[in-house]
Enzyme design. Structure first.
Site, PDB file in Angstrom:
ATOM      1  CE1 TYR A 159      -3.152  -2.890   0.257  1.00  0.00           C
ATOM      2  CE2 TYR A 159      -4.153  -1.746   2.102  1.00  0.00           C
ATOM      3  CZ  TYR A 159      -4.175  -2.770   1.177  1.00  0.00           C
ATOM      4  OH  TYR A 159      -5.206  -3.660   1.168  1.00  0.00           O
ATOM      5  CE  LYS A 165       2.087 -17.952   1.909  1.00  0.00           C
ATOM      6  NZ  LYS A 165       1.124 -19.007   2.230  1.00  0.00           N
ATOM      7  CG  ASP A 168      -1.546 -19.431   4.199  1.00  0.00           C
ATOM      8  OD1 ASP A 168      -0.750 -19.055   5.068  1.00  0.00           O
ATOM      9  OD2 ASP A 168      -1.210 -20.186   3.263  1.00  0.00           O
ATOM     10  CG  ASP A 223      -7.320  -3.257   4.066  1.00  0.00           C
ATOM     11  OD1 ASP A 223      -8.295  -2.975   4.794  1.00  0.00           O
ATOM     12  OD2 ASP A 223      -7.246  -2.910   2.878  1.00  0.00           O
TER      13      ASP A 223
END
Ligand code: NAD
Length: 359
Positions: A124, A190, A223, A247
């Site tokens: 972002y 991740k 995840d 987010d």
């Protein structure tokens, strides 16, 4: 002494929600010197600028603001007030508690988590190279020289994650845990795939955790975290995440506690903090006295805690929780069906909270 606070009603349903919130905050007995300032599409239509300098100056002066949502029209070159705010005031930490209050219909009634989202970096950061442009071609050529081929027809977004940015957001999460009697911080990432961005975030989180031996620390791959949140939400407490995952998980959390009408937030920086709901301006309900003020009222609770008015914050939260639990004087979204004729309006919901505070 009264607290100086910048009061930004916003647009769409913002002014109704902000007014309800102002009233319940005043009902706690805490004194405020409100500095009312404008931002949003109505301000843009009137004066050609959605985020006037006086509004920013007020926030710089008071250091604390409460804000109703503001609309960002799609495709008009109109810059989001929220993005500008975060940038101008360097509000790097977005704190979003997601607690399932009794009386709300949810499949996840044990949920009581706090999402701490980094607000300035990651995908972002706005470092983007449009497909087909000269800059994109130059970047691809640099990457090719470094051994990374990118297809000619690719658009490229860059994901910067720094030691500085990671350290301050992870410290925010641990400090929040300490100050609010929370016991565990989970860092989500991740790092197994993005070793030099998410990997760095994780490495910094592990290092910072050593300074907080009183708070448990663990990490989860993003995840897996999503999977676990909807199967064992009670195992999670404070969760700290880089911008993009933060987010997404914020909306997941809002869904788990019964919807956007219930999810509060605060954007915090070193010199200023602005409190606002997670949801947007819901323009189709503008002026109808219909939407749920809980998210902004709970953002007010966060603001009271930020102002060290903890007793008033606890009293106000308990009053909001009681009105929700009784389930009578609540808005349509908290009723068994959306067309329930017993639903009350935004302002009557606030009246019920005030009655509860005074009882
Ligand atoms: P939204 O959150 O405004 O509304 C989506 C739907 O969620 C609504 O139609 C309504 O059904 C429900 N909803 C939202 N708030 C509610 C409440 N308080 N009570 C009951 N139901 C509620 O999302 P959107 O339609 O995608 O966005 C509208 C505008 O808001 C856009 O211009 C967007 O950019 C802006 N926005 C602003 C902020 C902010 O100011 N912080 C945040 C998100 C979106």
């Amino acid at each position: 002494m009264a607290h100086d606070v910048t009061f930004i009603p916003g647009d769409g349903t913002g002014p109704e929600l902000a007014e309800a919130t102002r009233r319940i905050l005043e009902a706690t007995g805490v004194e405020f010197a409100w500095d009312r300032q404008e931002a949003g599409v109505d301000e843009y239509d009137k004066h050609g600028n959605p985020f006037p300098g006086v509004t920013l100056d007020s926030l710089k002066r008071t250091g604390v603001g409460i804000k109703g949502p503001t609309t960002t029209p799609v495709g008009s070159g109109f810059r989001s007030v929220n993005v500008l705010l975060r940038k101008e005031l360097d509000l790097y930490a977005c704190i979003r508690p997601c607690k399932a209050y009794e009386g709300v219909r949810t499949r996840f009634p044990e949920t009581d988590i706090v999402i701490v989202r980094e607000n300035t970096e990651d995908l972002y950061a706005g470092i983007e190279f449009e497909q087909g442009t000269e800059d994109n071609a130059r970047l691809r050529s640099c990457l090719a020289q470094l051994g990374s081929e990118v297809r000619e027809d690719a658009g490229i977004s860059v994901k910067p994650i720094s030691v500085f940015g990671s350290e301050r957001i992870v410290r925010s999460a641990f400090d929040y845990a300490r100050e609010n009697d929370r016991h565990k911080v989970t860092a989500a990432h991740k790092a197994n795939i993005m070793k030099f961005s998410d990997g760095l975030f994780l490495e910094v989180a592990r290092r910072v955790a050593q300074d907080y031996p009183d708070i448990e620390f663990e990490d989860r791959i993003i995840d897996n975290l999503c999977n676990q949140l909807v199967s064992r939400p009670e195992e999670y407490d404070v969760i700290v995440l880089p911008n993009l995952y933060g987010d997404i998980v914020s909306d997941l959390g809002a869904g788990m506690i019964g919807g956007l009408g219930l999810a509060p937030g605060g954007n915090i920086g070193s010199d200023a903090a602005v409190f606002e709901a997670t949801h947007g301006s819901a323009p189709k309900y503008k002026g109808l006295n219909r939407v749920n003020p809980t998210a902004l009222m709970l953002s007010g609770v966060l603001m009271l805690r930020h102002l060290s008015e903890r007793e008033a914050a606890d009293r106000l939260e308990a009053a909001i929780a009681a009105v929700i639990k009784q389930g009578e004087k609540v808005t349509y979204d908290l009723k068994p069906t959306r067309d329930d004729p017993t639903a009350v309006g935004t302002s009557q919901f606030a009246d019920a909270v005030i009655e509860e505070i005074n009882s």
